[in-house]
Design a protein around this motif. Sequence first.
Motif, PDB file in Angstrom:
ATOM      1  N   UNK A   1       0.832  -1.213   0.000  1.00 18.59           N
ATOM      2  CA  UNK A   1       0.000   0.000   0.000  1.00 18.59           C
ATOM      3  C   UNK A   1       0.860   1.254   0.000  1.00 18.59           C
ATOM      4  N   UNK A   2       1.945   1.236   0.775  1.00 18.08           N
ATOM      5  CA  UNK A   2       2.850   2.388   0.795  1.00 18.08           C
ATOM      6  C   UNK A   2       3.499   2.581  -0.573  1.00 18.08           C
ATOM      7  N   UNK A   3       3.896   1.464  -1.215  1.00 12.61           N
ATOM      8  CA  UNK A   3       4.522   1.558  -2.534  1.00 12.61           C
ATOM      9  C   UNK A   3       3.559   2.139  -3.561  1.00 12.61           C
ATOM     10  N   UNK A   4       2.291   1.768  -3.484  1.00 16.13           N
ATOM     11  CA  UNK A   4       1.308   2.323  -4.430  1.00 16.13           C
ATOM     12  C   UNK A   4       1.034   3.794  -4.166  1.00 16.13           C
ATOM     13  N   UNK A   5       1.142   4.211  -2.898  1.00 20.45           N
ATOM     14  CA  UNK A   5       0.796   5.595  -2.557  1.00 20.45           C
ATOM     15  C   UNK A   5       1.922   6.570  -2.849  1.00 20.45           C
ATOM     16  N   UNK A   6       3.166   6.111  -2.893  1.00 18.48           N
ATOM     17  CA  UNK A   6       4.283   7.018  -3.144  1.00 18.48           C
ATOM     18  C   UNK A   6       4.251   7.493  -4.594  1.00 18.48           C
ATOM     19  N   UNK A   7       4.183   8.790  -4.820  1.00 23.37           N
ATOM     20  CA  UNK A   7       4.069   9.319  -6.198  1.00 23.37           C
ATOM     21  C   UNK A   7       5.408   9.341  -6.931  1.00 23.37           C
ATOM     22  N   UNK A   8       6.009   8.173  -7.100  1.00 21.04           N
ATOM     23  CA  UNK A   8       7.267   8.041  -7.826  1.00 21.04           C
ATOM     24  C   UNK A   8       7.136   6.933  -8.854  1.00 21.04           C
ATOM     25  N   UNK A   9       8.120   6.877  -9.728  1.00 21.63           N
ATOM     26  CA  UNK A   9       8.176   5.772 -10.686  1.00 21.63           C
ATOM     27  C   UNK A   9       8.314   4.466  -9.908  1.00 21.63           C
ATOM     28  N   UNK A  10       7.635   3.406 -10.345  1.00 25.21           N
ATOM     29  CA  UNK A  10       7.727   2.139  -9.601  1.00 25.21           C
ATOM     30  C   UNK A  10       9.155   1.656  -9.372  1.00 25.21           C
ATOM     31  N   UNK A  11      10.022   1.872 -10.351  1.00 30.43           N
ATOM     32  CA  UNK A  11      11.417   1.469 -10.167  1.00 30.43           C
ATOM     33  C   UNK A  11      12.077   2.257  -9.040  1.00 30.43           C
ATOM     34  N   UNK A  12      11.835   3.579  -8.998  1.00 27.62           N
ATOM     35  CA  UNK A  12      12.396   4.399  -7.930  1.00 27.62           C
ATOM     36  C   UNK A  12      11.783   4.038  -6.576  1.00 27.62           C
ATOM     37  N   UNK A  13      10.491   3.735  -6.568  1.00 27.27           N
ATOM     38  CA  UNK A  13       9.838   3.367  -5.319  1.00 27.27           C
ATOM     39  C   UNK A  13      10.419   2.079  -4.754  1.00 27.27           C
ATOM     40  N   UNK A  14      10.603   1.091  -5.618  1.00 28.34           N
ATOM     41  CA  UNK A  14      11.180  -0.176  -5.152  1.00 28.34           C
ATOM     42  C   UNK A  14      12.589   0.036  -4.610  1.00 28.34           C
ATOM     43  N   UNK A  15      13.369   0.847  -5.316  1.00 30.70           N
ATOM     44  CA  UNK A  15      14.740   1.079  -4.859  1.00 30.70           C
ATOM     45  C   UNK A  15      14.762   1.827  -3.532  1.00 30.70           C
ATOM     46  N   UNK A  16      13.872   2.804  -3.375  1.00 35.04           N
ATOM     47  CA  UNK A  16      13.839   3.581  -2.140  1.00 35.04           C
ATOM     48  C   UNK A  16      13.433   2.719  -0.952  1.00 35.04           C
ATOM     49  N   UNK A  17      12.380   1.918  -1.117  1.00 34.78           N
ATOM     50  CA  UNK A  17      11.929   1.068  -0.017  1.00 34.78           C
ATOM     51  C   UNK A  17      12.948  -0.025   0.294  1.00 34.78           C
ATOM     52  N   UNK A  18      13.570  -0.556  -0.750  1.00 35.15           N
ATOM     53  CA  UNK A  18      14.592  -1.581  -0.522  1.00 35.15           C
ATOM     54  C   UNK A  18      15.790  -1.012   0.224  1.00 35.15           C
ATOM     55  N   UNK A  19      16.202   0.193  -0.167  1.00 37.28           N
ATOM     56  CA  UNK A  19      17.333   0.814   0.519  1.00 37.28           C
ATOM     57  C   UNK A  19      16.985   1.137   1.969  1.00 37.28           C
ATOM     58  N   UNK A  20      15.754   1.586   2.206  1.00 34.53           N
ATOM     59  CA  UNK A  20      15.317   1.875   3.582  1.00 34.53           C
ATOM     60  C   UNK A  20      15.387   0.622   4.442  1.00 34.53           C
TER      61      UNK A  20
END
Length: 361
Positions: free
Chosen positions: A191-210
């Motif tokens: 749900x957080x990944x869908x709500x973040x207004x970024x490109x899916x690739x950037x969202x995955x990288x950001x959450x993975x890095x976190x």
Amino acid sequence: MAAPNPLKNPQFEFKSLLLLVLAASLLFALILWPFFGAICWAVFIAIVFWPMHQRFLEGSHGRKNMAALASLTVILLIVILPMAMVIASITSEASVLVEKMRSGQIQLGTYFERAIAVLPEWARSMLERFGMTDLGLLQRKLLAALSSSGQVLTSRVVGIGQVTLDFIVAFFVMLYMLFFLFRDGEQLSQSIARAIPLHPQHTRRLLTQFATVVRATVKGNIVVALVQGTLGGVAFWVLGLTGAMLWGAVMALLSLLPAVGAAMVWGPVALYFFFTGALVKGIGLTLWGALAIGLVDNVLRPILVGKDTRMPDYLVLVATLGGIVVFGLNGFVIGPVIAAIFLVSWEMLASARQQAHIPPT
């Protein structure tokens, strides 16, 4: 022809929705702020022990409640309960140390005079210039500072009960949140990944890095701090120093700071041994601190943290200190996480700009 209704403008509706989301988010953050530390540690612990929870989930054949309860029980038994016992032992040892100082069994004045007597002439003259060689003067200054702050301390004693109650409430909030993070963590992350207004690739990288930085920071820093504190406490116990467990806990706490760490405790003690003529103890403590305690950071941290998440030491030090100043003890995790997200976000921005300037082939 009727004029278009400005309230039906899609841009106006989107901006209104965005304003509503920002206002609701700010108010929601304001509500959660009293339990900020509890929520953060629930998230941190859930990320660190998520692989263990996945094994419990497979063993329970997909029963999420049972797996979450098993994970929470294991964390209580192997992490929280031993930590509470260690804290109780350290508190008891600290009270014993204070009582010995009051009764005169430990005479700080004698140690102070010995340390001043063995200093070089230039060092003694420098201390005399600042009035640091007169123990009586230092004691009077200390008593004056304590008396001036006595009213503040007295007023804060009244709030000890409230602080204890707040800690208990925050502790149970953390356990409650941890259970539901284990049970619904996968859906929540999606749900957080869908709500973040970024490109899916950037969202995955950001959450993975976190998640990677949180897991590496908590697992690496805490394990390294515990090992260094244990080695320092054992060294102090072998040397016959009073309050070995207490000083080991202090070394473990300071080990959270990279580059300085436990040497801030065992270093002055080793220098005192050298100055007072206890060369065997001084050499032994120096070798133990440099070889055993010091090498733990260089050996264990790369294994636990990994090379992919390794940030420059100066950045880790500044981020850790700044995080502790802003967020308290929670900052030793929050600071490096913010620094890592800062680096990743700027790297993604630079990569996106570079791709935008590449002409299509």
